[in-house]
Scaffold this motif. Structure first.
Motif, short mmCIF file in Angstrom:
data_model
loop_
_atom_site.label_atom_id
_atom_site.label_comp_id
_atom_site.label_asym_id
_atom_site.label_seq_id
_atom_site.Cartn_x
_atom_site.Cartn_y
_atom_site.Cartn_z
N ASP A 1 0.84 -1.18 0.00
CA ASP A 1 0.00 0.00 0.00
C ASP A 1 0.88 1.25 0.00
N LEU A 2 0.55 2.23 -0.84
CA LEU A 2 1.37 3.43 -0.96
C LEU A 2 1.48 4.18 0.36
N LEU A 3 0.37 4.36 1.05
CA LEU A 3 0.42 5.09 2.32
C LEU A 3 1.23 4.36 3.37
N GLU A 4 1.17 3.03 3.36
CA GLU A 4 2.00 2.26 4.31
C GLU A 4 3.48 2.50 4.03
N ARG A 5 3.84 2.47 2.75
CA ARG A 5 5.25 2.67 2.39
C ARG A 5 5.70 4.09 2.71
N LEU A 6 4.84 5.07 2.44
CA LEU A 6 5.21 6.46 2.71
C LEU A 6 5.31 6.74 4.21
N SER A 7 4.54 6.03 5.01
CA SER A 7 4.59 6.24 6.46
C SER A 7 5.87 5.68 7.07
N GLU A 8 6.61 4.87 6.32
CA GLU A 8 7.89 4.34 6.80
C GLU A 8 9.02 5.36 6.69
N ILE A 9 8.81 6.43 5.96
CA ILE A 9 9.84 7.45 5.76
C ILE A 9 9.93 8.33 7.00
N ALA A 10 11.14 8.51 7.50
CA ALA A 10 11.35 9.35 8.69
C ALA A 10 11.09 10.81 8.34
N ASP A 11 10.41 11.51 9.23
CA ASP A 11 10.07 12.91 9.01
C ASP A 11 11.20 13.80 9.53
N PRO A 12 11.92 14.51 8.64
CA PRO A 12 13.05 15.34 9.07
C PRO A 12 12.63 16.72 9.56
N ARG A 13 11.33 17.03 9.51
CA ARG A 13 10.88 18.38 9.86
C ARG A 13 10.86 18.59 11.36
N ASP A 14 10.95 19.85 11.76
CA ASP A 14 10.85 20.23 13.17
C ASP A 14 9.40 20.03 13.61
N PRO A 15 9.14 19.28 14.67
CA PRO A 15 7.76 19.01 15.09
C PRO A 15 6.93 20.25 15.41
N ARG A 16 7.58 21.37 15.73
CA ARG A 16 6.83 22.58 16.09
C ARG A 16 6.01 23.13 14.92
N GLY A 17 6.45 22.95 13.70
CA GLY A 17 5.75 23.53 12.57
C GLY A 17 4.93 22.54 11.76
N VAL A 18 4.84 21.30 12.22
CA VAL A 18 4.15 20.27 11.44
C VAL A 18 2.63 20.40 11.61
N ARG A 19 1.95 20.54 10.48
CA ARG A 19 0.48 20.57 10.50
C ARG A 19 -0.11 19.32 9.87
N HIS A 20 0.62 18.71 8.96
CA HIS A 20 0.13 17.53 8.24
C HIS A 20 1.17 16.43 8.33
N ALA A 21 0.70 15.21 8.38
CA ALA A 21 1.61 14.06 8.42
C ALA A 21 2.42 14.00 7.13
N LEU A 22 3.68 13.61 7.26
CA LEU A 22 4.56 13.55 6.09
C LEU A 22 4.01 12.60 5.04
N ALA A 23 3.44 11.48 5.46
CA ALA A 23 2.89 10.51 4.49
C ALA A 23 1.79 11.15 3.66
N ALA A 24 0.95 11.98 4.27
CA ALA A 24 -0.12 12.65 3.52
C ALA A 24 0.44 13.65 2.52
N VAL A 25 1.46 14.40 2.92
CA VAL A 25 2.08 15.38 2.02
C VAL A 25 2.73 14.67 0.83
N LEU A 26 3.43 13.58 1.10
CA LEU A 26 4.09 12.83 0.03
C LEU A 26 3.07 12.17 -0.90
N ALA A 27 1.96 11.68 -0.34
CA ALA A 27 0.92 11.06 -1.17
C ALA A 27 0.31 12.10 -2.10
N LEU A 28 0.05 13.30 -1.59
CA LEU A 28 -0.49 14.36 -2.45
C LEU A 28 0.51 14.75 -3.54
N ALA A 29 1.79 14.79 -3.19
CA ALA A 29 2.81 15.11 -4.19
C ALA A 29 2.86 14.02 -5.28
#
Length: 77
Positions: A42-70
């Motif tokens: 599943d694409l979302l399962e695979r994308l959720s395995e990617i480590a999020d390098p962003r600073d948690p203070r500014g995160v509004r959306h899960a990295l997997a969701a952002v990558l799926a939209l891209a």
């Protein structure tokens, strides 16, 4: 003060390179044998395995969701 402007415009077309990655992606898919749906991850399962390098203070959306939209945007051209 007077400005001179060219009276005749010569329009030239410049061919642009195709920027869509869809044809090469389809060529890669044709090279692989057919897989059963349960064998394809599943694409979302695979994308959720990617480590999020962003600073948690500014995160509004899960990295997997952002990558799926891209990925959807790239496939849509």
């Amino acid at each position: 003060m007077e400005f001179s402007t060219p009276r005749e415009f010569e329009w030239k077309t410049v061919p642009a390179e195709e920027s869509s990655p869809i044809p090469p992606a389809l060529d890669q898919l044709r090279e692989h044998p057919r897989l059963a749906p349960e064998e394809v991850p599943d694409l979302l399962e695979r994308l959720s395995e990617i480590a999020d390098p962003r600073d948690p203070r500014g995160v509004r959306h899960a990295l997997a969701a952002v990558l799926a939209l891209a990925a959807c945007a790239v496939l849509a051209g």
